[in-house]
Design a protein around this motif. Sequence first.
Motif, PDB file in Angstrom:
ATOM      1  N   THR A 172       9.573  -1.020  -9.843  1.00 51.96           N
ATOM      2  CA  THR A 172       8.532  -0.286  -9.245  1.00 51.96           C
ATOM      3  C   THR A 172       7.162  -0.674  -9.914  1.00 51.96           C
ATOM      4  O   THR A 172       6.895  -0.404 -11.246  1.00 51.96           O
ATOM      5  CB  THR A 172       8.816   1.170  -9.261  1.00 51.96           C
ATOM      6  OG1 THR A 172       9.936   1.575  -8.443  1.00 51.96           O
ATOM      7  CG2 THR A 172       7.691   2.056  -8.847  1.00 51.96           C
ATOM      8  N   LEU A 173       6.194  -1.020  -8.962  1.00 51.45           N
ATOM      9  CA  LEU A 173       5.077  -1.344  -9.741  1.00 51.45           C
ATOM     10  C   LEU A 173       3.747  -0.388  -9.160  1.00 51.45           C
ATOM     11  O   LEU A 173       3.744  -0.047  -7.903  1.00 51.45           O
ATOM     12  CB  LEU A 173       4.679  -2.842  -9.288  1.00 51.45           C
ATOM     13  CG  LEU A 173       3.083  -3.486  -9.576  1.00 51.45           C
ATOM     14  CD1 LEU A 173       3.110  -3.636 -11.187  1.00 51.45           C
ATOM     15  CD2 LEU A 173       2.880  -4.776  -8.876  1.00 51.45           C
ATOM     16  N   VAL A 199       3.633   1.424  -5.618  1.00 51.72           N
ATOM     17  CA  VAL A 199       2.625   2.394  -5.353  1.00 51.72           C
ATOM     18  C   VAL A 199       1.190   1.918  -5.183  1.00 51.72           C
ATOM     19  O   VAL A 199       0.770   1.143  -6.361  1.00 51.72           O
ATOM     20  CB  VAL A 199       2.691   3.415  -6.623  1.00 51.72           C
ATOM     21  CG1 VAL A 199       1.865   4.629  -6.529  1.00 51.72           C
ATOM     22  CG2 VAL A 199       4.232   3.844  -6.720  1.00 51.72           C
ATOM     23  N   ALA A 200       0.555   2.417  -4.319  1.00 53.16           N
ATOM     24  CA  ALA A 200      -0.836   1.778  -4.022  1.00 53.16           C
ATOM     25  C   ALA A 200      -1.764   3.160  -3.935  1.00 53.16           C
ATOM     26  O   ALA A 200      -1.988   3.516  -2.926  1.00 53.16           O
ATOM     27  CB  ALA A 200      -1.000   1.021  -2.762  1.00 53.16           C
ATOM     28  N   PRO A 201      -2.459   3.554  -4.975  1.00 51.71           N
ATOM     29  CA  PRO A 201      -3.371   4.618  -4.883  1.00 51.71           C
ATOM     30  C   PRO A 201      -4.818   3.980  -4.565  1.00 51.71           C
ATOM     31  O   PRO A 201      -5.194   2.723  -4.721  1.00 51.71           O
ATOM     32  CB  PRO A 201      -3.525   4.969  -6.474  1.00 51.71           C
ATOM     33  CG  PRO A 201      -3.174   3.754  -7.332  1.00 51.71           C
ATOM     34  CD  PRO A 201      -2.178   3.049  -6.479  1.00 51.71           C
ATOM     35  N   LEU A 208      -5.694   1.749   2.904  1.00 54.54           N
ATOM     36  CA  LEU A 208      -4.310   2.438   2.762  1.00 54.54           C
ATOM     37  C   LEU A 208      -3.276   2.372   3.846  1.00 54.54           C
ATOM     38  O   LEU A 208      -2.126   2.023   3.727  1.00 54.54           O
ATOM     39  CB  LEU A 208      -4.348   3.836   1.986  1.00 54.54           C
ATOM     40  CG  LEU A 208      -4.918   3.952   0.555  1.00 54.54           C
ATOM     41  CD1 LEU A 208      -4.825   5.589   0.231  1.00 54.54           C
ATOM     42  CD2 LEU A 208      -4.081   3.128  -0.396  1.00 54.54           C
ATOM     43  N   ASP A 209      -4.022   2.590   4.995  1.00 54.17           N
ATOM     44  CA  ASP A 209      -3.254   2.624   6.208  1.00 54.17           C
ATOM     45  C   ASP A 209      -2.689   1.151   6.607  1.00 54.17           C
ATOM     46  O   ASP A 209      -1.561   0.667   6.934  1.00 54.17           O
ATOM     47  CB  ASP A 209      -3.951   3.068   7.340  1.00 54.17           C
ATOM     48  CG  ASP A 209      -4.203   4.756   7.232  1.00 54.17           C
ATOM     49  OD1 ASP A 209      -3.286   5.168   6.441  1.00 54.17           O
ATOM     50  OD2 ASP A 209      -4.829   5.330   8.147  1.00 54.17           O
ATOM     51  N   LEU A 210      -3.755   0.286   6.433  1.00 51.05           N
ATOM     52  CA  LEU A 210      -3.646  -1.145   6.601  1.00 51.05           C
ATOM     53  C   LEU A 210      -2.255  -1.710   5.758  1.00 51.05           C
ATOM     54  O   LEU A 210      -1.495  -2.464   6.238  1.00 51.05           O
ATOM     55  CB  LEU A 210      -4.629  -2.046   6.307  1.00 51.05           C
ATOM     56  CG  LEU A 210      -4.701  -3.585   6.739  1.00 51.05           C
ATOM     57  CD1 LEU A 210      -6.171  -3.984   7.130  1.00 51.05           C
ATOM     58  CD2 LEU A 210      -4.136  -4.393   5.588  1.00 51.05           C
ATOM     59  N   LEU A 211      -2.383  -1.521   4.345  1.00 53.33           N
ATOM     60  CA  LEU A 211      -1.482  -1.856   3.492  1.00 53.33           C
ATOM     61  C   LEU A 211      -0.030  -1.181   4.000  1.00 53.33           C
ATOM     62  O   LEU A 211       1.058  -2.098   3.844  1.00 53.33           O
ATOM     63  CB  LEU A 211      -1.879  -1.372   1.989  1.00 53.33           C
ATOM     64  CG  LEU A 211      -2.883  -2.115   1.543  1.00 53.33           C
ATOM     65  CD1 LEU A 211      -3.191  -1.286   0.077  1.00 53.33           C
ATOM     66  CD2 LEU A 211      -2.692  -3.498   1.262  1.00 53.33           C
ATOM     67  N   ALA A 212       0.113   0.155   4.399  1.00 48.69           N
ATOM     68  CA  ALA A 212       1.144   0.781   4.664  1.00 48.69           C
ATOM     69  C   ALA A 212       1.828   0.069   6.104  1.00 48.69           C
ATOM     70  O   ALA A 212       3.048  -0.120   6.291  1.00 48.69           O
ATOM     71  CB  ALA A 212       1.143   1.998   5.058  1.00 48.69           C
ATOM     72  N   ARG A 218       8.372   0.018   1.580  1.00 51.91           N
ATOM     73  CA  ARG A 218       8.476  -0.490   0.112  1.00 51.91           C
ATOM     74  C   ARG A 218       6.939  -0.030  -0.361  1.00 51.91           C
ATOM     75  O   ARG A 218       6.781  -0.173  -1.835  1.00 51.91           O
ATOM     76  CB  ARG A 218       8.681  -1.952  -0.093  1.00 51.91           C
ATOM     77  CG  ARG A 218      10.019  -2.355   0.123  1.00 51.91           C
ATOM     78  CD  ARG A 218      10.416  -3.704   0.559  1.00 51.91           C
ATOM     79  NE  ARG A 218      10.142  -4.502  -0.904  1.00 51.91           N
ATOM     80  CZ  ARG A 218       9.876  -5.794  -0.996  1.00 51.91           C
ATOM     81  NH1 ARG A 218       9.856  -6.347   0.291  1.00 51.91           N
ATOM     82  NH2 ARG A 218       9.822  -6.488  -2.107  1.00 51.91           N
ATOM     83  N   LEU A 219       6.043   0.100   0.612  1.00 48.89           N
ATOM     84  CA  LEU A 219       4.540   0.378   0.032  1.00 48.89           C
ATOM     85  C   LEU A 219       4.500   1.951   0.060  1.00 48.89           C
ATOM     86  O   LEU A 219       4.634   2.561   1.205  1.00 48.89           O
ATOM     87  CB  LEU A 219       3.531  -0.378   0.776  1.00 48.89           C
ATOM     88  CG  LEU A 219       2.081  -0.297   0.672  1.00 48.89           C
ATOM     89  CD1 LEU A 219       1.327   1.008   0.805  1.00 48.89           C
ATOM     90  CD2 LEU A 219       2.183  -0.781  -1.018  1.00 48.89           C
TER      91      LEU A 219
END
Length: 362
Positions: A172-173, A199-201, A208-212, A218-219
Amino acid sequence: MRAAVLTQFGAPLTVREVPDPEAGGGEVVVEVLAAGVAPYAAEVFSGERNYPLVPPVVPGIGGVGRIVHVGPDATRLRVGDLVWCDSTVRSRDDALTPDITLQGWSSRGEGGARLARYLHDGSFAELMRVPTENVFPLPAAAGDDPARWAALTVHVIPYGGLLAGGLAAGETLLVSGATGNLGSSAVAVALAMGAGRVVAPGRNKAALDLLADRFGPRLRPVPLTGDEATDRTAMSTAADGPIDMVIDLLPPSAPSSAARTAAMTVREYGRVVLMGGVGMLGGHDLALPYPWIMRNSITVRGQWMYPRSANVGIIRLLASGTLDLAPEKVRSFGLNAVNDAVTYAASHGGPFDRTALIPSAR
């Protein structure tokens, strides 16, 4: 040849004819097919970032090209080869602590400045002179869309940081600065390397929505509030287990408290890699607590850029499709529109939003 020249800080780049570069021993000359334009390029050219460039200079950090001249020491490279040109140049006379310059961009210390005076010009030109060891063969597919492959400039940096931290498959990164240009790249590269979850803060909900949407379960996105205790708890909860490693890629404008909050989510015996720009514009020190580092056996490592071998690894990830360039948005500009490219890049620095310069285009 034609090139874009920074004549003085604060002035627009000037496109003009300059002498063709000539390769000496241990060098090649490459026709530049595409070069990435960094989102912060305008800050460099204005002088805001105080980079040690010495005008007049042809800027540009690396690029995709085709070899037009090979030096006598090359044993594998051939004229016509499609290649990636790495901008991170190391001195050859100290294997332990080599001086470093980012060709056409920046340098470190007096030794790096000496290298920069010799390898003065970067990739915003039709031709570029590059050390032989900084040239890496690319698959033929890269020739179909060199502007897209110019994203190597971005992806190889966090890849070097993940290698430095020893990221292993299934771990986990946490990516501090995940919604930025480099941070979002770290997310993609880590998942391509086999991270179990990332984990993407961040504060940018759209990013954040784009990454998800792109990476699925996994994001783990985490909206930040700015309160250290609240944010640390939210990040730890989102991980749904121990955080093995943290990589920080926050920009110079970010407060040190944001980097500290993220770093202190890492588990006992965890690793923290610092690659961002926190503190470069002043402000408070990072101030990680000594007892916390010592009693939890935390490894904290700084990493500027990446080793040469990282270029080979990142090219393999791209060539295999494990790291997919297809979803990235790419806007290309010809050399005459170089200042438009710099302006565009400044307002398009979000996740997977790339700006490329095509020197052969009028």
